[in-house]
Enzyme design. Structure first.
Site: not given
Length: 724
Positions: A251-252
């Site tokens: 994920g960012d």
């Protein structure tokens, strides 16, 4: 544990909480906090520190945790670690993938020497809106250019073997359509059709996966209303099942937490359940396990099989890196500063990126003694590194110093003349007076690095501050002058471009920017860059990318040099007046400078393009048969130079509306004066076809295809290929 470790056996010994701890990245912790996270079993840290610090964290992971699993140490190594290369957008302007691969190889070696094992790069978002600050971080508006340069960067970071001490994990980001953010506003919604998602935005990621990218980062945006961090369709169905991606999806930063703001999750627990179930393998932010070592997640929330799959993906990467065998780095071998070799590589890269936008012969500077006035904010600024550089990166030098070093016979006078903010007419008056006693004026303008990159969207694409006033003040003197642009995105130049005899787009070129620009200005280097993004006439014209679909009422250009704005040589129905066509009433058609545009200090001529076959069947293409397009190119000028041969395709009749042209091949070709060489480019099944929807079918439809070969969109020769 070593490279022959049975990962499944290790997973079988791990508790539920220990597994989940491996699926998170501690985001920018302090050393003491990081050590506590590691004792809690965290699998990775975002850690821009030293070899000594990372070794200590690895020691904690190996000696103070139940299973002794080493860490992944991540960092945004985007275009350099100690040695800063040109920004990726500038690298794309080189039309030479070797520039990106060299950057990746040097950057990986420098980062790995300090214990970094994972970079969150390359960014391969197709970017068609220059208002978006992150266009500096990617490879421009074209799908093929992003695919080719992204794959090259992956090869550079990862090398031939991840276990090599100079290799690190690459991360293709941001998956997917992040570059299509509405209004060019960072983090905003991306509303793209199924066809455009498949044909434009997904293709660079497919290429990165085929190049062996170890990880892929989910993007912040929604696609069709669903945030990518929680999209099973994109993370699992397409990426893992259709493409066979075996690496890890990360994920960012706080992208999972953002699901609450998106309005699809009630709380953090719900957001984690949705993300992990959808196919996210690693959460960046450290929320899977609470600070007290507990978790809200149970096998009823996320299945054991899904968690085991995610852990397996993470552990296999650690095995591939050789971390179980060699978790520590040699502190004495840590790279602390650029070397002569890496500086040379950075300078060679920087020399291949500038684009000569306009020139009446003012450039290169004439031989012999000259009185040169160097003005503008970039006259003596060292702000050439661009967005996404490390805090410890060595600053670049100034253009003033570089010009004097390159040409000691130049009498260089430096005046600021303007600034990035504020207005002071007295500065322009001073420059006008000084210009009267000079042979040539160099106006070094642009945008500072902090106006580009993440969270740096701009609604106004003109030169900031009073820089435009400076250009006009110099033009009013009548003294020959050239404008040098240092920037991280396409700019609007329409207010002054017609008054500038010569304009060099230099970009943010990194550590060796100043000497590279000086060598181009003086003619020691012949510029051969080409624009990876179109330059709009106005911010209101955006998007103005070259490969747009044709409309039902395309406007014609009336013979202008921008034939592809909405013009493919077709006239509308006789009863439709030209007034009722797709255009702006207050702007000429087309961009100020089109994708692929770039001039040279020499000239080139093209022979007639030749096809290896003028006709073949779709079955032959599907079976792997390629068509070769060959063309002879001759340097007809007096200087050595590189020509960028570009091959575009147009499918004039198809079941779905197609782009007016699509780049399907390119080659940068060095030629001595009078030298000729033949360039051959291949077209295959994927070049001639398109996706019909959400992955239902990729087709090559029978019919005639136009192939356009030349040095720019404005100057090509056509040959036709028939598919039966």
């Amino acid at each position: 544990m070593n490279a022959g470790t049975d990962v499944d056996a290790l997973i079988a010994r791990m508790s539920w909480t220990e597994k989940l701890a491996q699926l998170q990245v501690g985001y920018r912790p302090q050393l003491e906090d990081a050590a506590e996270l590691v004792r809690g079993g965290i699998g990775a840290v975002f850690w821009p520190r030293s070899a000594e610090a990372t070794n200590e964290l690895q020691r904690v992971a190996l000696e103070e945790t139940p299973h002794g699993i080493p860490l992944l140490v991540g960092l945004d190594v985007v275009h350099g670690q100690r040695t800063t290369f040109p920004i990726p957008l500038a690298q794309a302007a080189s039309f030479d993938p070797a520039v990106a691969e060299t950057d990746g190889r040097v950057s990986a070696a420098e980062a790995a020497s300090g214990g970094v094992t994972w970079t969150y790069a390359p960014m391969i978002d197709v970017s068609r809106d220059p208002r978006w600050g992150r266009v500096a971080e990617g490879f421009g508006e074209d799908t093929l250019l992003n695919a080719v340069f992204g794959a090259a960067k992956v090869r550079g970071y990862q090398g031939s073997d991840l276990a090599d001490p100079g290799s690190i994990l690459a991360c293709a980001k941001h998956y997917v359509a992040y570059g299509a953010a509405e209004g060019g506003r960072d983090y905003d919604t991306a509303d793209v059709s199924a066809s455009r998602l498949r044909n434009v935005y997904l293709e660079p990621f497919r290429a990165a996966v085929e190049a062996g990218a170890a990880t892929v980062m989910a993007s912040f945006n929604t696609v069709d209303g669903r945030p990518v961090h929680a999209s099973r369709e994109l993370l699992t169905d397409v990426l893992k099942e259709e493409w066979g991606f075996t690496g890890a999806v990360v994920g960012d930063a706080d992208g999972v937490v953002n699901l609450l703001a998106h309005g699809i999750a009630e709380d953090l627990h719900d957001a984690l359940v949705q993300s992990l179930s959808a196919g996210l393998d690693v959460e960046m932010g450290g929320h899977v396990i609470a600070p007290d070592g507990t978790t809200s997640l149970t096998p009823d929330d996320v299945t054991v099989a899904r968690v085991d799959d995610a852990v397996r993906r993470v552990l296999r990467l650690k095995v591939a890196l050789g971390l179980f065998d060699h978790p520590y780095v040699d502190r004495a071998a840590e790279v602390a500063a650029p070397t002569a070799a890496t500086r040379s590589a950075a300078r060679e890269a920087a020399e291949r990126c500038p684009v000569l936008l306009a020139n009446d012969g003012t450039l290169p500077l004439a031989d012999g003694p000259l009185r040169v006035l160097l003005t503008g904010p970039y006259a003596d600024s060292t702000d050439h590194l661009g967005a996404w550089v490390q805090s410890f990166a060595e600053p670049a030098g100034s253009l003033a110093d570089a010009l004097r070093a390159e040409r000691p016979d130049l009498e260089v006078t430096v005046l600021p003349g303007a600034s990035f903010d504020g207005t002071d007419p007295a500065r322009q008056e001073e420059v006008a007076r000084a210009a009267a006693g000079c042979d040539v004026v160099l106006v070094a303008v642009g945008e500072p690095s902090h106006l580009t990159g993440e969270a740096s969207s701009r609604a106004d694409l003109r030169l900031p501050g009073d820089q435009e006033a400076l250009v006009h003040a110099v033009a009013d003197t009548g003294v020959p002058f050239a404008v040098v642009l240092a920037n991280g995105r396409p700019l609007v130049t329409s207010d002054w471009i017609d008054r500038a005899p010569a304009v060099l787009e230099a970009w943010h070129l990194g550590l060796e920017a100043a000497p590279a620009i000086a060598r181009v200005l003086t003619g020691a280097v012949n510029p051969a860059g080409r624009l990876p993004m179109s330059f709009p006439r106005s911010a209101g014209q955006v998007p103005v990318h070259y490969d747009h679909d044709n409309t039902g009422r395309p406007a014609t250009t009336g013979g202008s040099m921008q034939p592809l704005s909405h013009d493919i040589g077709l006239q509308g129905p006789a009863n439709v007046q030209e007034w009722f066509t797709s255009k702006y009433r207050d702007l000429p058609l087309g961009p100020q400078f089109a994708f692929g545009h770039g001039l040279s200090y020499t000239t080139f001529s093209y022979g007639t393009p030749v096809l290896s076959r003028a006709q073949l069947s779709a079955d032959e293409l599907r079976g792997g048969t390629a068509v070769e397009v060959s063309v002879e190119v001759t340097n007809t000028g007096q200087r050595a130079g590189d020509e960028v041969v570009q091959l575009y395709l147009r499918d004039p009749v198809a079941s779905l509306a197609q782009p007016v042209r699509r780049l399907r091949g390119f080659r940068r070709l060095p030629l001595e004066p009078g030298e000729s060489a033949t360039v051959t480019l291949s077209l295959g099944w994927r070049d001639l076809g398109f996706w019909t929807g959400r992955g239902e079918e990729f087709v090559v439809e029978p019919g005639r295809f136009e192939l356009h070969v030349g040095g720019s969109l404005e100057s090509t020769q056509q040959c036709d290929l028939v598919v039966t």
